[in-house]
Enzyme design. Sequence first.
Site, PDB file in Angstrom:
ATOM      1  N   GLU A 485       0.853  -1.189   0.000  1.00 27.23           N
ATOM      2  CA  GLU A 485       0.000   0.000   0.000  1.00 27.23           C
ATOM      3  C   GLU A 485       0.887   1.236   0.000  1.00 27.23           C
ATOM      4  O   GLU A 485       1.818   1.342   0.806  1.00 27.23           O
ATOM      5  CB  GLU A 485      -0.919   0.032   1.218  1.00 27.23           C
ATOM      6  CG  GLU A 485      -1.825   1.257   1.253  1.00 27.23           C
ATOM      7  CD  GLU A 485      -2.751   1.307   2.459  1.00 27.23           C
ATOM      8  OE1 GLU A 485      -3.524   2.280   2.562  1.00 27.23           O
ATOM      9  OE2 GLU A 485      -2.693   0.398   3.299  1.00 27.23           O
ATOM     10  N   ASN A 544      -4.543   5.228  -2.551  1.00 23.11           N
ATOM     11  CA  ASN A 544      -5.759   5.759  -1.939  1.00 23.11           C
ATOM     12  C   ASN A 544      -6.457   6.718  -2.891  1.00 23.11           C
ATOM     13  O   ASN A 544      -5.824   7.556  -3.537  1.00 23.11           O
ATOM     14  CB  ASN A 544      -5.434   6.472  -0.629  1.00 23.11           C
ATOM     15  CG  ASN A 544      -5.034   5.493   0.460  1.00 23.11           C
ATOM     16  OD1 ASN A 544      -5.864   4.740   0.957  1.00 23.11           O
ATOM     17  ND2 ASN A 544      -3.756   5.473   0.816  1.00 23.11           N
ATOM     18  N   GLU A 576      -7.900   2.001  -3.809  1.00 26.46           N
ATOM     19  CA  GLU A 576      -8.389   1.744  -2.456  1.00 26.46           C
ATOM     20  C   GLU A 576      -9.344   2.853  -2.021  1.00 26.46           C
ATOM     21  O   GLU A 576      -8.969   4.033  -2.001  1.00 26.46           O
ATOM     22  CB  GLU A 576      -7.203   1.655  -1.496  1.00 26.46           C
ATOM     23  CG  GLU A 576      -7.507   0.957  -0.201  1.00 26.46           C
ATOM     24  CD  GLU A 576      -6.240   0.518   0.525  1.00 26.46           C
ATOM     25  OE1 GLU A 576      -5.973   1.102   1.591  1.00 26.46           O
ATOM     26  OE2 GLU A 576      -5.529  -0.376   0.023  1.00 26.46           O
ATOM     27  N   ASP A 606     -11.288  -0.188   1.900  1.00 29.50           N
ATOM     28  CA  ASP A 606     -10.445   0.068   3.061  1.00 29.50           C
ATOM     29  C   ASP A 606     -11.295   0.239   4.317  1.00 29.50           C
ATOM     30  O   ASP A 606     -12.452   0.650   4.259  1.00 29.50           O
ATOM     31  CB  ASP A 606      -9.611   1.325   2.818  1.00 29.50           C
ATOM     32  CG  ASP A 606      -8.454   1.448   3.787  1.00 29.50           C
ATOM     33  OD1 ASP A 606      -8.102   0.448   4.423  1.00 29.50           O
ATOM     34  OD2 ASP A 606      -7.904   2.568   3.902  1.00 29.50           O
ATOM     35  N   GLU A 663      -5.834  -5.565   8.324  1.00 32.29           N
ATOM     36  CA  GLU A 663      -4.934  -4.451   8.641  1.00 32.29           C
ATOM     37  C   GLU A 663      -4.618  -4.438  10.136  1.00 32.29           C
ATOM     38  O   GLU A 663      -5.367  -4.978  10.958  1.00 32.29           O
ATOM     39  CB  GLU A 663      -5.591  -3.119   8.268  1.00 32.29           C
ATOM     40  CG  GLU A 663      -5.813  -2.908   6.786  1.00 32.29           C
ATOM     41  CD  GLU A 663      -6.375  -1.526   6.492  1.00 32.29           C
ATOM     42  OE1 GLU A 663      -5.630  -0.707   5.931  1.00 32.29           O
ATOM     43  OE2 GLU A 663      -7.533  -1.258   6.838  1.00 32.29           O
TER      44      GLU A 663
END
Length: 728
Positions: A485, A544, A576, A606, A663
């Site tokens: 990420e 993102n 994401e 996410d 996560e």
Amino acid sequence: MPRRPDVPDAAEMEQRYIRLLSNFYDQIYDLDFRIDFYRSVYQSDGKFCAPPEGHGLAAMLEAAADTLIHPEDKADFQRLFQRAELRRALSSTGGSTGGEYRKKCLDGSYRWVRVMVFPFGGSGQERYLVCFQDIDVHKHVGASTRENVLLHIQSLDHLRYRAIAEQTRSMVFEWQGPALTYVDALIPRLLAGNYDGRHLFELWREDKVLFSEDRAVFENFLRSLADSEPSSAVTMRLRRRTGAFTWYVLSCTRLENNTDEPRYMCSLRDVDKAIHIARSLRQQAEYDDLTGACTMPTFLEKTGRLRHKRPDALRHIVRYDVAGFRAIDERFGQEEGRRLLRAISYLTRENLASDRELFARLSGDIFLVCLEGGSERVREFMDWLRRGVAEYANAYRPELFFGACRLDDPETPVREICERAYLALMAAKGRGLSDHAFYDDELRRRVLEEHFIKAEMYAALADGQFVPYLQPKVEIFSGRIVGAEALARWRHPERGLIPPNRFVPFFERNGFIVLLDKYIWEEVCKLLRSWLDKGYRPVPVSINVSRLHFSDNSFCEKLRALTDKYRLPRHLLELELTESAFFENEKILQQTMRDLQESGFAFSMDDFGTGYSSLNTLRALPFNTVKLDRAFVSDGTDNRRGRIVARNTITLAKQLGMKIIAEGVETVEQALFLRSLGCDHAQGFYYSRPMDARDFETFSFVRRKCFWVDPRLQETLPRPEDDVWAKK
């Protein structure tokens, strides 16, 4: 042959002419193009800037155009004073020319003025009088009139007075000693009183033509004339034949006549409409029509005056608004919304001490008050409004939110204190624990931080201070890196590495996140291209995507163009999204996701589980991957209910054909727990903190390393009935 005493010479006639014009104009200049000379012959009460001194005429005109005339009017102003153009204009008009321009005032603002140019010499001479008249009020209300005084200096007889009256819409009268020598016939026809030979000033006082409240200013005007002032003026109200009082400006100028008894010429001009319009405009500018509250500029001005008058008094600025006012407006109608605002204004006014406290309506349902007193006075005011609003309606119950800031530092502008009260209001709404908040040190720290970020963000982007850090996504069973990420970090030259929680929320609010996202996307594409060029087999990198991008109609095309620019397989760029993007417009989001998926992009959801509609989102939107929020991981290892929720969420996502990544994995126990539930991939500090691109490349591709795997993680998945985690 000596001249007759009653016939003035040329110099005296010039002086009379200038004094006459000074009744109607604010500035008068004498210009002589032949000798490159100018002089100021009359200046009013210091409203407008004067041209620079110490220059010839040509240099002065150029400097005046550059510094005193509004830039948009500069070319027209310069054209007026070109010698050839001036001669042509005066010959075509027969006696005067001019124009309207915006001229600079002493306070730095611009006001509209009418500039008139009159010949001021014999035939063939290039000497002129230039007169400036303030017409700003008339200009703004569309009521300006064409006032053009075509005067000659041959005589000042009755015909000349009539010309003045016609051109300036003024009534003229003259007296010498105790006797009136000329009275415009319009004066007795329009104004009340018995015109029996008495001096007009006596008549107006004795016959009650003069408005009683204006007697004091009128007497001051007469005293200035008695003190041998060369000219004086007064604005006052006089009664007309209809009985109504009308505003007039009376201007008087003493004329030199070489006799013992002074001679005066006066003009009386009707300014009633202009004054009423100006007052109306001032009322509209200073007070809100709906509630009667001050407008923001008036509030700032009056609060500043209160502060100056009583500098030691403790005060607070409180900003407040109605929760969900737009919904009230839409459900019950705009008239009900206006009725609520008037009720809040009434309640506010009832609680204030009018001589030392103020309130304003900014817009919509937003109000400001300046209260005298400490925090207890603020709380008492808030309680008063809460009780009053609670009793307002049966169909709904309005709620208010408040933000307060102490007005204590005399060096801090009132406007800035109002901004701090706004920040306190936003904090109260954001916390959700109370309907009010006071501006404190923590808020102050945040404000200073945001001021720093705002001042630096554009330069930081241009200088490449934002860099992508990569956090590996790991296969729990093998320790192999299966993705990463990209997370933005700010490498500031003085403050060092700034974490994203310090700047990303602020960028989300002010919209800068759109620029930052695009920058990080391009940096990630450069990385992927460089790895491919080196012969590596890069893993997909997720980027993102803010909800703000979905309002851009060209969003899909821009992403496709970006990957094409770097010749990247599109599956290497995973998009994401957080749940905050899902509430804007679900149909647009669905269409955008499917469009990009058909182009080869993948989507991950996410922070799954942090919102109220996560399951519905799984049903409605075509995600490829679900990222379990860290709360699932920590709760699952601590309590049975959390484990049940986590297990069923993973099962549901798999049944929908989605990949699962957890996560926030920080311990081997958490990894074991996830492995027992069938979660195959994880991301978190247990494996690695986010690292810069060079370290990630070295670890993943140069050394080709995997993360160490606890042997227990490599055991075969237990059957549900043997799962020790489920039995805890």
